[in-house]
Motif scaffolding. Structure first.
Motif, mmCIF file in Angstrom:
data_model
loop_
_atom_site.group_PDB
_atom_site.id
_atom_site.type_symbol
_atom_site.label_atom_id
_atom_site.label_comp_id
_atom_site.label_asym_id
_atom_site.label_seq_id
_atom_site.Cartn_x
_atom_site.Cartn_y
_atom_site.Cartn_z
ATOM 1 N N ILE A 67 0.829 -1.203 0.000
ATOM 2 C CA ILE A 67 0.000 0.000 0.000
ATOM 3 C C ILE A 67 0.868 1.260 0.000
ATOM 4 C CG2 ILE A 67 -1.717 1.336 1.292
ATOM 5 C CD1 ILE A 67 -2.706 -1.316 2.460
ATOM 6 N N THR A 68 1.849 1.298 0.901
ATOM 7 C CA THR A 68 2.662 2.506 1.080
ATOM 8 C C THR A 68 3.760 2.650 0.037
ATOM 9 O OG1 THR A 68 4.255 1.413 2.547
ATOM 10 C CG2 THR A 68 2.293 2.377 3.571
ATOM 11 N N GLY A 69 4.220 1.504 -0.521
ATOM 12 C CA GLY A 69 5.350 1.542 -1.429
ATOM 13 C C GLY A 69 6.673 1.739 -0.710
ATOM 14 N N VAL A 70 6.657 1.653 0.634
ATOM 15 C CA VAL A 70 7.845 1.886 1.453
ATOM 16 C C VAL A 70 8.285 0.563 2.084
ATOM 17 C CG1 VAL A 70 8.816 3.110 3.448
ATOM 18 C CG2 VAL A 70 7.167 4.255 1.948
ATOM 19 N N SER A 71 9.588 0.291 2.030
ATOM 20 C CA SER A 71 10.136 -0.918 2.662
ATOM 21 C C SER A 71 11.165 -0.519 3.714
ATOM 22 C CB SER A 71 10.793 -1.818 1.605
ATOM 23 O OG SER A 71 11.941 -1.177 1.066
ATOM 24 N N SER A 72 11.636 -1.505 4.478
ATOM 25 C CA SER A 72 12.617 -1.225 5.535
ATOM 26 C C SER A 72 13.910 -0.643 4.955
ATOM 27 C CB SER A 72 12.924 -2.507 6.317
ATOM 28 O OG SER A 72 13.396 -3.520 5.444
ATOM 29 N N GLN A 73 14.282 -1.077 3.751
ATOM 30 C CA GLN A 73 15.505 -0.574 3.129
ATOM 31 C C GLN A 73 15.423 0.928 2.845
ATOM 32 O OE1 GLN A 73 13.946 -3.357 2.079
ATOM 33 N NE2 GLN A 73 15.433 -4.887 2.795
ATOM 34 N N ASP A 74 14.207 1.392 2.556
ATOM 35 C CA ASP A 74 14.022 2.812 2.230
ATOM 36 C C ASP A 74 14.318 3.720 3.417
ATOM 37 O OD1 ASP A 74 13.171 2.250 -0.396
ATOM 38 O OD2 ASP A 74 11.125 1.884 0.291
ATOM 39 N N LEU A 75 14.230 3.181 4.634
ATOM 40 C CA LEU A 75 14.381 4.011 5.833
ATOM 41 C C LEU A 75 15.765 3.920 6.470
ATOM 42 C CD1 LEU A 75 10.951 3.439 7.649
ATOM 43 C CD2 LEU A 75 11.581 5.214 6.023
ATOM 44 N N VAL A 76 16.662 3.153 5.882
ATOM 45 C CA VAL A 76 17.971 2.922 6.494
ATOM 46 C C VAL A 76 18.715 4.228 6.756
ATOM 47 C CG1 VAL A 76 20.258 1.924 6.117
ATOM 48 C CG2 VAL A 76 18.214 0.590 5.568
ATOM 49 N N ALA A 77 18.755 5.114 5.776
ATOM 50 C CA ALA A 77 19.528 6.358 5.917
ATOM 51 C C ALA A 77 18.653 7.563 6.306
ATOM 52 C CB ALA A 77 20.265 6.654 4.619
ATOM 53 N N VAL A 78 17.387 7.326 6.618
ATOM 54 C CA VAL A 78 16.460 8.427 6.911
ATOM 55 C C VAL A 78 16.660 8.927 8.342
ATOM 56 C CG1 VAL A 78 14.015 9.044 7.192
ATOM 57 C CG2 VAL A 78 14.738 7.651 5.254
ATOM 58 N N THR A 79 16.737 10.225 8.497
ATOM 59 C CA THR A 79 16.894 10.835 9.835
ATOM 60 C C THR A 79 15.736 11.762 10.182
ATOM 61 O OG1 THR A 79 18.190 12.644 8.892
ATOM 62 C CG2 THR A 79 19.416 10.741 9.718
ATOM 63 N N CYS A 80 14.877 12.079 9.200
ATOM 64 C CA CYS A 80 13.744 12.996 9.425
ATOM 65 C C CYS A 80 12.758 12.385 10.420
ATOM 66 C CB CYS A 80 13.048 13.277 8.102
ATOM 67 S SG CYS A 80 11.666 14.416 8.232
ATOM 68 N N SER A 81 12.341 13.172 11.419
ATOM 69 C CA SER A 81 11.418 12.686 12.454
ATOM 70 C C SER A 81 10.058 13.362 12.325
ATOM 71 C CB SER A 81 11.988 12.988 13.845
ATOM 72 O OG SER A 81 11.999 14.392 14.070
ATOM 73 N N LEU A 82 9.077 12.848 13.069
ATOM 74 C CA LEU A 82 7.744 13.460 13.103
ATOM 75 C C LEU A 82 7.848 14.908 13.564
ATOM 76 C CD1 LEU A 82 4.650 13.385 12.999
ATOM 77 C CD2 LEU A 82 4.666 12.458 15.329
ATOM 78 N N SER A 83 8.678 15.170 14.544
ATOM 79 C CA SER A 83 8.856 16.527 15.052
ATOM 80 C C SER A 83 9.346 17.475 13.954
ATOM 81 C CB SER A 83 9.841 16.510 16.222
ATOM 82 O OG SER A 83 10.075 17.813 16.699
ATOM 83 N N ASP A 84 10.236 16.991 13.090
ATOM 84 C CA ASP A 84 10.741 17.802 11.973
ATOM 85 C C ASP A 84 9.600 18.155 11.013
ATOM 86 O OD1 ASP A 84 13.388 17.669 12.899
ATOM 87 O OD2 ASP A 84 13.727 15.764 11.857
ATOM 88 N N ILE A 85 8.749 17.166 10.735
ATOM 89 C CA ILE A 85 7.618 17.385 9.826
ATOM 90 C C ILE A 85 6.620 18.374 10.445
ATOM 91 C CG2 ILE A 85 5.651 16.287 8.681
ATOM 92 C CD1 ILE A 85 8.403 15.624 7.458
ATOM 93 N N GLN A 86 6.377 18.236 11.738
ATOM 94 C CA GLN A 86 5.454 19.149 12.415
ATOM 95 C C GLN A 86 5.933 20.594 12.323
ATOM 96 O OE1 GLN A 86 5.295 17.274 16.287
ATOM 97 N NE2 GLN A 86 3.260 16.436 15.876
ATOM 98 N N LYS A 87 7.249 20.793 12.453
ATOM 99 C CA LYS A 87 7.806 22.151 12.339
ATOM 100 C C LYS A 87 7.561 22.705 10.935
ATOM 101 C CE LYS A 87 11.428 21.418 15.813
ATOM 102 N NZ LYS A 87 12.875 21.143 16.008
ATOM 103 N N SER A 88 7.730 21.858 9.922
ATOM 104 C CA SER A 88 7.503 22.288 8.535
ATOM 105 C C SER A 88 6.032 22.609 8.305
ATOM 106 C CB SER A 88 7.951 21.190 7.558
ATOM 107 O OG SER A 88 9.331 20.919 7.689
#
Length: 506
Positions: free
Chosen positions: A189-210
């Motif tokens: 459904i999401t098109g997102v796998s565990s490999q896609d998040l390996v190098a991700v550092t963006c958090s929910l708090s970062d998105i809320q600020k945006s």
């Protein structure tokens, strides 16, 4: 904060105290009941229901808190109620802006109170403070779409978010690293796998600020079934347009939520995705904005009925939907309730915080077997808010308690009148005026019918809960008898010990 507590409505203070109780928060004199025992010598905690206490006592309790996190939490609730007041004002006032008219159409939709009454504005939420002038005048608009994953504690977490402006230009397109352990990426459904998040550092708090930066000046936030996105973003915003609400179904239903894909096919003439393809967050956000702009272009003061009925495939017709199933009822129990040869497939939750109920499909070999099974079920014949046949089925668990589920056919209603669609698309003033009274009456009747249906369902659930409560009362009564016996035995043993000691001293 003290001044805010003094000037807040009592209802607001009651909500804050109840939430403080729920979270076990302690002020200078302890929790709510401990505070009452020390503050009110006459009644103590004997009257602990916050709604039955005075404004002064409620405010006095909240003033005993000094912890910064607790005060921030209380301030969040105060701002939430302040925005609720603005929301009510938005509902009661009409404005010249077509954008604001669609905000009003969303706020006045009968499903809005159900969908947008979030269970709690709890820790981690941001509540945007909006001033009235900005709310009325801002013509900024953004569309958002989110993808969610399932976490180990049963909640959902944001994994991807996209935001576009009215020119369909990308303002935000980020993968997000959830804080909790993920048990299901829902990649199909999401098109997102565990490999896609390996190098991700963006958090929910970062998105809320945006999001806060984008919406700070009172911008309109657009989305399809937007409440799901706001819930996972943990953002409370008043000025919203839900594209699932702003198009009228040609069959007159007020309680139908068309899929984004079907709405795009009907209104925009293209599909967002092919059947079975994963969601594309950016495509969905752009589609929501295009639907919003199409509604503006058509004229918000004109009816825009669309054919929302989606075809049901033969494989879908071979299913029965089992919903509002208590989590205490497992698939083995369902096998005893539902006749026939089928497999049970638990339906993935689309919303966070589904509580103690879940849904599942009973999948048969063909539509005829599904139909025969439905017909042979012993239960109360009902229809859901979309007019689809369903049955309320009650049964007894191995524990002796009574439980209930709803079993529904996988079919949609036929449109009431194919001519209604053609007439609804006319823009002639004379036709519009002649239909106005009838449309209003039909809408009211439909809303009453849907509310009555929900009332029946609620009454059935209450009945089931009462049965469970009776059983628990019996269990409690039995335990009390046992406790009384034990007390008697202990008293007798104490007397015997005292008697032996007395004889020993002699």
């Amino acid at each position: 904060m003290d001044e805010k507590f003094d000037t807040a409505d009592k209802k607001v203070l009651v909500d804050i105290v109840k939430l403080a109780q729920k979270r076990g928060l302690k002020g200078e004199f302890g929790e709510w009941k401990e505070f009452l025992n020390s503050h009110d010598k006459k009644f103590g905690a004997g009257v602990s229901d916050p709604s039955k206490r005075s404004h002064e006592i409620l405010a006095a309790f909240l003033k005993t808190f000094s912890n910064e996190d607790d005060l921030k939490f209380f301030d969040n609730i105060l701002r939430h109620h302040s925005n609720q007041y603005l929301l009510d004002q938005l509902k009661d006032n009409s404005h010249d802006s077509p954008y604001q008219s669609l905000v009003q159409l969303t706020l006045q939709h009968p499903l809005y109170p159900l969908d947008y009454s979030f269970p709690s504005i709890d820790e981690g939420w941001i509540i945007l403070n909006l001033r009235k002038k900005k709310i009325m005048k801002s013509t900024e608009m953004f569309a958002v779409d989110c993808e969610m994953v399932l976490c180990e504690d049963g909640t959902e977490a944001l994994v991807k978010v996209c935001v576009v402006d009215h020119n369909l230009e990308v303002k935000l397109n980020e993968l997000v690293k959830p804080e909790k352990e993920i048990v299901d990426y829902r990649t199909e459904i999401t098109g997102v796998s565990s490999q896609d998040l390996v190098a991700v550092t963006c958090s929910l708090s970062d998105i809320q600020k945006s999001m806060k930066k984008l919406l700070a000046n009172g911008a309109i936030l657009v989305g399809h079934s937007l409440h799901n996105d706001l819930r996972v973003l943990k953002v409370y915003h008043v000025r919203v347009v839900d594209t699932a609400y702003i198009f009228q179904s040609s069959d007159g239903s007020l309680h139908r939520r068309p899929s984004l894909n079907n709405l795009c096919k009907t209104v925009l003439g293209y599909e967002v995705r092919k059947d079975g393809a994963p969601h594309n967050c950016l495509d969905d956000a752009r589609a929501a904005m295009e639907l919003f702009l199409a509604r503006i272009k058509h004229g918000v003061d004109k009816d825009f009925p669309v054919q929302l009925q989606e075809p049901v495939s033969e494989s879908e017709m071979a299913k029965l939907l089992l919903h509002k199933i208590p989590t205490t009822v497992n698939s083995e129990t369902l096998d005893k309730v539902l006749p026939g040869d089928y497999t049970i497939e638990v339906k993935p939750s689309k919303k966070a915080g589904q509580g103690n109920k879940y849904s599942a499909f009973a999948i048969f070999k063909n539509p005829l077997e599904a139909h025969d099974a439905y017909e042979s079920i012993q239960g109360t014949e009902l229809k859901d808010s979309n007019g689809i046949p369903q049955k309320l089925v009650k049964f007894q668990l191995d524990t002796g308690m009574t439980a209930s589920i709803f079993v529904r056919k996988m079919m949609t209603r036929e449109p009431r009148d194919s001519v209604a669609l053609k007439r609804g698309l006319q823009t002639d003033d004379e036709v519009h005026v002649s239909k106005k009274s009838k449309c209003d009456n039909d809408a009211q009747l439909k809303e009453i019918e849907a509310l009555n249906e929900r009332l029946k369902e609620s009454e059935s659930e209450i009945e089931s809960l009462r049965e469970q409560l009776k059983q628990k009362d019996l269990d409690i009564g039995s335990l009390r008898v046992e406790l009384s016996k034990k007390d008697y035995e202990i008293n007798m043993l104490n007397k015997m010990v005292a008697s032996i000691k007395k004889r020993a001293r002699k």
